[in-house]
Write an enzyme that holds these catalytic residues in place. Structure first.
Site, PDB file in Angstrom:
ATOM      1  N   ARG A 104      -2.009   1.253  -5.621  1.00 55.20           N
ATOM      2  CA  ARG A 104      -2.638   2.309  -4.830  1.00 55.20           C
ATOM      3  C   ARG A 104      -1.567   3.232  -4.304  1.00 55.20           C
ATOM      4  O   ARG A 104      -0.644   2.786  -3.636  1.00 55.20           O
ATOM      5  CB  ARG A 104      -3.338   1.725  -3.592  1.00 55.20           C
ATOM      6  CG  ARG A 104      -4.562   0.988  -3.861  1.00 55.20           C
ATOM      7  CD  ARG A 104      -5.486   0.934  -2.687  1.00 55.20           C
ATOM      8  NE  ARG A 104      -4.920   0.614  -1.384  1.00 55.20           N
ATOM      9  CZ  ARG A 104      -5.635   0.597  -0.283  1.00 55.20           C
ATOM     10  NH1 ARG A 104      -6.918   0.900  -0.326  1.00 55.20           N
ATOM     11  NH2 ARG A 104      -5.100   0.285   0.863  1.00 55.20           N
ATOM     12  N   THR A 108      -2.781   9.010  -1.203  1.00 51.50           N
ATOM     13  CA  THR A 108      -4.084   9.474  -1.720  1.00 51.50           C
ATOM     14  C   THR A 108      -5.088   8.331  -1.883  1.00 51.50           C
ATOM     15  O   THR A 108      -6.282   8.588  -2.056  1.00 51.50           O
ATOM     16  CB  THR A 108      -3.904  10.114  -3.105  1.00 51.50           C
ATOM     17  OG1 THR A 108      -3.435   9.085  -4.016  1.00 51.50           O
ATOM     18  CG2 THR A 108      -2.881  11.240  -3.067  1.00 51.50           C
ATOM     19  N   ASP A 200      -2.336  -6.735   3.502  1.00 51.82           N
ATOM     20  CA  ASP A 200      -2.034  -6.380   2.111  1.00 51.82           C
ATOM     21  C   ASP A 200      -1.869  -7.676   1.311  1.00 51.82           C
ATOM     22  O   ASP A 200      -0.936  -8.449   1.544  1.00 51.82           O
ATOM     23  CB  ASP A 200      -0.741  -5.547   2.084  1.00 51.82           C
ATOM     24  CG  ASP A 200      -0.451  -5.037   0.679  1.00 51.82           C
ATOM     25  OD1 ASP A 200      -0.357  -3.821   0.503  1.00 51.82           O
ATOM     26  OD2 ASP A 200      -0.321  -5.872  -0.251  1.00 51.82           O
ATOM     27  N   ASP A 203       1.487  -8.171  -0.621  1.00 47.80           N
ATOM     28  CA  ASP A 203       2.612  -8.438   0.298  1.00 47.80           C
ATOM     29  C   ASP A 203       2.524  -9.843   0.876  1.00 47.80           C
ATOM     30  O   ASP A 203       3.539 -10.533   1.015  1.00 47.80           O
ATOM     31  CB  ASP A 203       2.632  -7.412   1.431  1.00 47.80           C
ATOM     32  CG  ASP A 203       3.148  -6.058   0.975  1.00 47.80           C
ATOM     33  OD1 ASP A 203       3.775  -5.995  -0.106  1.00 47.80           O
ATOM     34  OD2 ASP A 203       2.926  -5.069   1.687  1.00 47.80           O
TER      35      ASP A 203
HETATM   36  C1  PRP Z   1      -4.305  -3.890  -3.626  1.00 50.46           C
HETATM   37  C2  PRP Z   1      -5.322  -4.886  -4.167  1.00 50.46           C
HETATM   38  C3  PRP Z   1      -6.169  -4.038  -5.065  1.00 50.46           C
HETATM   39  C4  PRP Z   1      -6.183  -2.710  -4.354  1.00 50.46           C
HETATM   40  C5  PRP Z   1      -7.491  -2.565  -3.655  1.00 50.46           C
HETATM   41  O1  PRP Z   1      -3.340  -3.650  -4.569  1.00 50.46           O
HETATM   42  O2  PRP Z   1      -4.742  -5.971  -4.813  1.00 50.46           O
HETATM   43  O3  PRP Z   1      -5.668  -3.898  -6.376  1.00 50.46           O
HETATM   44  O4  PRP Z   1      -5.118  -2.750  -3.386  1.00 50.46           O
HETATM   45  O5  PRP Z   1      -7.608  -1.318  -3.048  1.00 50.46           O
HETATM   46  P1  PRP Z   1      -8.614  -0.203  -3.536  1.00 50.46           P
HETATM   47  O6  PRP Z   1      -9.940  -0.870  -3.707  1.00 50.46           O
HETATM   48  O7  PRP Z   1      -8.603   0.784  -2.410  1.00 50.46           O
HETATM   49  O8  PRP Z   1      -8.128   0.378  -4.820  1.00 50.46           O
HETATM   50  P2  PRP Z   1      -2.078  -2.690  -4.319  1.00 50.46           P
HETATM   51  O9  PRP Z   1      -2.382  -1.327  -4.824  1.00 50.46           O
HETATM   52  O10 PRP Z   1      -1.630  -2.797  -2.900  1.00 50.46           O
HETATM   53  O11 PRP Z   1      -1.007  -3.280  -5.325  1.00 50.46           O
HETATM   54  P3  PRP Z   1      -0.258  -4.700  -5.328  1.00 50.46           P
HETATM   55  O12 PRP Z   1      -1.287  -5.752  -5.696  1.00 50.46           O
HETATM   56  O13 PRP Z   1       0.764  -4.527  -6.394  1.00 50.46           O
HETATM   57  O14 PRP Z   1       0.324  -4.926  -3.967  1.00 50.46           O
HETATM   58  N1  URA Z   2      -5.451  -3.704  -0.517  1.00 46.63           N
HETATM   59  C1  URA Z   2      -5.078  -4.772   0.205  1.00 46.63           C
HETATM   60  O1  URA Z   2      -4.244  -5.566  -0.246  1.00 46.63           O
HETATM   61  N2  URA Z   2      -5.628  -4.950   1.426  1.00 46.63           N
HETATM   62  C2  URA Z   2      -6.543  -4.107   1.920  1.00 46.63           C
HETATM   63  O2  URA Z   2      -7.035  -4.337   3.041  1.00 46.63           O
HETATM   64  C3  URA Z   2      -6.918  -2.989   1.162  1.00 46.63           C
HETATM   65  C4  URA Z   2      -6.361  -2.816  -0.069  1.00 46.63           C
END
Ligand code: PRP
Ligand code: URA
Length: 209
Positions: A104, A108, A200, A203
């Site tokens: 994400r 944006t 997150d 994380d």
């Molecule tokens: C997180 C999560 C989803 C996304 C959800 O990933 O694992 O993929 O956010 O959010 P959305 O519904 O608003 O798209 P992130 O983009 O933080 O990546 P990561 O798993 O690599 O930390």
């Molecule tokens: N992605 C995450 O990992 N946590 C949230 O709360 C939203 C998006």
């Protein structure tokens, strides 16, 4: 809610509560995600089609149930999807795996694609997309679009936590893809985080904050 299954099993809810707590360590979070994926996997595969085959037990022959069709595919949305993937592969060791790299953009909230690798015959297989979080649904919608563009027609989306806003957007964009989740939380905050949520997921799994 049409097309949405909330897995309200007491063990799922108990483990999810521990995962939400900010006191839970990275190791604890990772272990619980793996454990919970077994229970969620049980629900998301509940109505897989069965056929029978003839086998010999030590006593006699019998027509015994066995899964029908091609091996299913788990499609993990990186990074956090891998936390669910590991447990699901314990449950269905012969499953095929797709990796979908999406992150994400923090400004944006749009999903940015950086990797895609999947079995070539997606059209013939059931695909279970796994990602712990369904927030705005931008990532989930993009993941399904990427799979559909490569021929996928039979998909389910499995997550741990969903925001009502994300469920709304996802089911409108892809009404043909049922959603399985352990909980639907209250709302998304102005930064696109699920509230009360668990923070997150990536994380917390990998200790990258
Ligand atoms: C997180 C999560 C989803 C996304 C959800 O990933 O694992 O993929 O956010 O959010 P959305 O519904 O608003 O798209 P992130 O983009 O933080 O990546 P990561 O798993 O690599 O930390
Ligand atoms: N992605 C995450 O990992 N946590 C949230 O709360 C939203 C998006």
């Amino acid at each position: 809610m049409q097309g949405v299954t909330v897995v309200d099993h007491p063990l799922v809810q108990h483990k999810l509560t521990i995962m939400r707590s900010k006191e839970t360590s990275t190791a604890g979070f990772r272990r619980l995600l793996r454990e919970i994926s077994l229970l969620l996997g049980y629900e998301v595969t509940r109505n897989l089609e069965l056929t029978t085959k003839t086998i010999e037990t030590p006593l006699t022959s019998m027509e015994a149930p066995t899964l029908e069709g091609k091996k299913l595919v788990f499609a993990s949305v990186l990074r956090a999807g891998n936390g669910l993937l590991e447990g699901l592969l314990d449950l269905v060791p012969a499953a095929r795996v797709a990796h979908i790299g999406l992150y994400r953009d923090h400004e944006t909230l749009q999903a940015v694609e950086y990797f895609f690798k999947a079995p070539s015959d997606l059209a013939d297989r059931l695909i279970i997309i796994v990602d712990p979080m369904l927030a705005t649904a931008n990532s989930a919608i993009a993941a399904v679009e990427m799979l559909k563009a490569r021929g996928a027609t039979n998909m389910r989306f499995l997550c741990l936590l969903a925001a009502p806003e994300g469920i709304e957007r996802f089911t409108r964009a892809h009404p043909d893809v049922p959603v399985f989740t352990a909980a639907i939380d209250d709302h998304l905050n102005e930064l696109g985080y699920i509230v009360p949520g668990l923070g997150d997921a990536g994380d917390r799994m990998y200790g990258t904050k």
